[in-house]
Motif scaffolding. Structure first.
Motif, PDB file in Angstrom:
ATOM      1  N   ASN A   1       0.847  -1.187   0.000  1.00 22.92           N
ATOM      2  CA  ASN A   1       0.000   0.000   0.000  1.00 22.92           C
ATOM      3  C   ASN A   1       0.888   1.245   0.000  1.00 22.92           C
ATOM      4  O   ASN A   1       1.736   1.403   0.880  1.00 22.92           O
ATOM      5  CB  ASN A   1      -0.907  -0.030   1.236  1.00 22.92           C
ATOM      6  CG  ASN A   1      -1.777   1.185   1.337  1.00 22.92           C
ATOM      7  OD1 ASN A   1      -1.343   2.224   1.830  1.00 22.92           O
ATOM      8  ND2 ASN A   1      -3.008   1.058   0.874  1.00 22.92           N
ATOM      9  N   LEU A   2       0.689   2.117  -0.993  1.00 26.60           N
ATOM     10  CA  LEU A   2       1.548   3.286  -1.150  1.00 26.60           C
ATOM     11  C   LEU A   2       1.481   4.210   0.060  1.00 26.60           C
ATOM     12  O   LEU A   2       2.513   4.733   0.505  1.00 26.60           O
ATOM     13  CB  LEU A   2       1.188   4.044  -2.429  1.00 26.60           C
ATOM     14  CG  LEU A   2       2.042   5.268  -2.746  1.00 26.60           C
ATOM     15  CD1 LEU A   2       3.518   4.902  -2.861  1.00 26.60           C
ATOM     16  CD2 LEU A   2       1.548   5.930  -4.028  1.00 26.60           C
ATOM     17  N   ARG A   3       0.321   4.425   0.636  1.00 24.32           N
ATOM     18  CA  ARG A   3       0.187   5.284   1.826  1.00 24.32           C
ATOM     19  C   ARG A   3       1.053   4.749   2.964  1.00 24.32           C
ATOM     20  O   ARG A   3       1.784   5.481   3.606  1.00 24.32           O
ATOM     21  CB  ARG A   3      -1.272   5.368   2.254  1.00 24.32           C
ATOM     22  CG  ARG A   3      -1.493   6.188   3.529  1.00 24.32           C
ATOM     23  CD  ARG A   3      -2.986   6.162   3.928  1.00 24.32           C
ATOM     24  NE  ARG A   3      -3.232   7.007   5.073  1.00 24.32           N
ATOM     25  CZ  ARG A   3      -3.127   6.603   6.337  1.00 24.32           C
ATOM     26  NH1 ARG A   3      -2.755   5.356   6.608  1.00 24.32           N
ATOM     27  NH2 ARG A   3      -3.378   7.437   7.327  1.00 24.32           N
ATOM     28  N   ARG A   4       0.951   3.453   3.229  1.00 24.97           N
ATOM     29  CA  ARG A   4       1.721   2.843   4.319  1.00 24.97           C
ATOM     30  C   ARG A   4       3.216   2.962   4.060  1.00 24.97           C
ATOM     31  O   ARG A   4       3.988   3.256   4.963  1.00 24.97           O
ATOM     32  CB  ARG A   4       1.354   1.363   4.469  1.00 24.97           C
ATOM     33  CG  ARG A   4       0.180   1.108   5.302  1.00 24.97           C
ATOM     34  CD  ARG A   4       0.329   1.179   6.829  1.00 24.97           C
ATOM     35  NE  ARG A   4       1.162   2.137   7.468  1.00 24.97           N
ATOM     36  CZ  ARG A   4       0.751   3.227   8.141  1.00 24.97           C
ATOM     37  NH1 ARG A   4      -0.511   3.522   8.233  1.00 24.97           N
ATOM     38  NH2 ARG A   4       1.616   4.029   8.719  1.00 24.97           N
ATOM     39  N   VAL A   5       3.639   2.703   2.827  1.00 29.96           N
ATOM     40  CA  VAL A   5       5.062   2.796   2.484  1.00 29.96           C
ATOM     41  C   VAL A   5       5.570   4.202   2.775  1.00 29.96           C
ATOM     42  O   VAL A   5       6.618   4.375   3.407  1.00 29.96           O
ATOM     43  CB  VAL A   5       5.304   2.421   0.999  1.00 29.96           C
ATOM     44  CG1 VAL A   5       6.719   2.748   0.575  1.00 29.96           C
ATOM     45  CG2 VAL A   5       4.988   0.952   0.756  1.00 29.96           C
ATOM     46  N   LEU A   6       4.835   5.213   2.337  1.00 29.81           N
ATOM     47  CA  LEU A   6       5.270   6.600   2.527  1.00 29.81           C
ATOM     48  C   LEU A   6       5.292   6.974   4.005  1.00 29.81           C
ATOM     49  O   LEU A   6       6.302   7.469   4.515  1.00 29.81           O
ATOM     50  CB  LEU A   6       4.375   7.546   1.734  1.00 29.81           C
ATOM     51  CG  LEU A   6       4.432   7.379   0.214  1.00 29.81           C
ATOM     52  CD1 LEU A   6       3.374   8.244  -0.464  1.00 29.81           C
ATOM     53  CD2 LEU A   6       5.809   7.681  -0.335  1.00 29.81           C
TER      54      LEU A   6
ATOM     55  N   LEU B   1       2.852  12.943   3.960  1.00 29.79           N
ATOM     56  CA  LEU B   1       1.861  12.716   2.915  1.00 29.79           C
ATOM     57  C   LEU B   1       0.706  13.708   2.929  1.00 29.79           C
ATOM     58  O   LEU B   1       0.044  13.911   1.927  1.00 29.79           O
ATOM     59  CB  LEU B   1       1.323  11.285   3.057  1.00 29.79           C
ATOM     60  CG  LEU B   1       0.325  10.786   2.043  1.00 29.79           C
ATOM     61  CD1 LEU B   1       0.888  10.881   0.626  1.00 29.79           C
ATOM     62  CD2 LEU B   1      -0.046   9.352   2.347  1.00 29.79           C
ATOM     63  N   HIS B   2       0.439  14.340   4.064  1.00 28.09           N
ATOM     64  CA  HIS B   2      -0.717  15.225   4.196  1.00 28.09           C
ATOM     65  C   HIS B   2      -0.289  16.682   4.343  1.00 28.09           C
ATOM     66  O   HIS B   2       0.723  16.970   4.965  1.00 28.09           O
ATOM     67  CB  HIS B   2      -1.563  14.802   5.398  1.00 28.09           C
ATOM     68  CG  HIS B   2      -2.120  13.432   5.260  1.00 28.09           C
ATOM     69  ND1 HIS B   2      -1.500  12.326   5.797  1.00 28.09           N
ATOM     70  CD2 HIS B   2      -3.227  12.984   4.629  1.00 28.09           C
ATOM     71  CE1 HIS B   2      -2.213  11.253   5.498  1.00 28.09           C
ATOM     72  NE2 HIS B   2      -3.254  11.623   4.793  1.00 28.09           N
TER      73      HIS B   2
END
Length: 112
Positions: free
Chosen positions: A18-23, A30-31
């Motif tokens: 999952n890209l969100r988790r990786v980042l 991210l935000h």
């Protein structure tokens, strides 16, 4: 193993990660602004994790497509919701301004 290039960091991850988790797991901000506090935590309903992704990732699922079809996003933009995106090969990620990441000014790019 695929590599994710974001904010000057080159991160190895599992295929279909999952890209969100990786980042987030690797310290990538991210935000934007208040969306660091007020976001859906990855269920695909808020749209604040929108990023531009270059490289092979999963096809947009119904959550990604639905949220990006609502303002301030646009279904014709080339953004993706990081929380609904799986990494399939090496990718480069760019983050734009705006509460939902929908702006036109780059906040950070792959190289930093």
């Amino acid at each position: 193993m695929p590599k994710v290039l974001a904010q000057g960091k080159l991160i190895e991850c599992e295929i279909k990660a999952n890209l969100r988790r990786v980042l987030l797991d690797n310290g990538i901000d991210l935000h934007n602004g208040g969306s660091q506090v007020i976001n859906c935590r990855g269920i695909g309903s808020c749209g604040t994790c929108a990023v531009k992704v270059e490289g092979e990732v999963s096809a947009p699922n119904w959550r990604d497509q639905t949220r990006r079809s609502l303002p301030p996003h646009s279904p014709t933009s080339d953004l993706r919701l990081a929380c609904q995106t799986k990494v399939l090969s090496d990718v480069k990620v760019t983050k734009y301004d705006g509460f939902w990441g929908q702006g036109s000014e780059i906040v950070w790019k792959p190289e930093g």
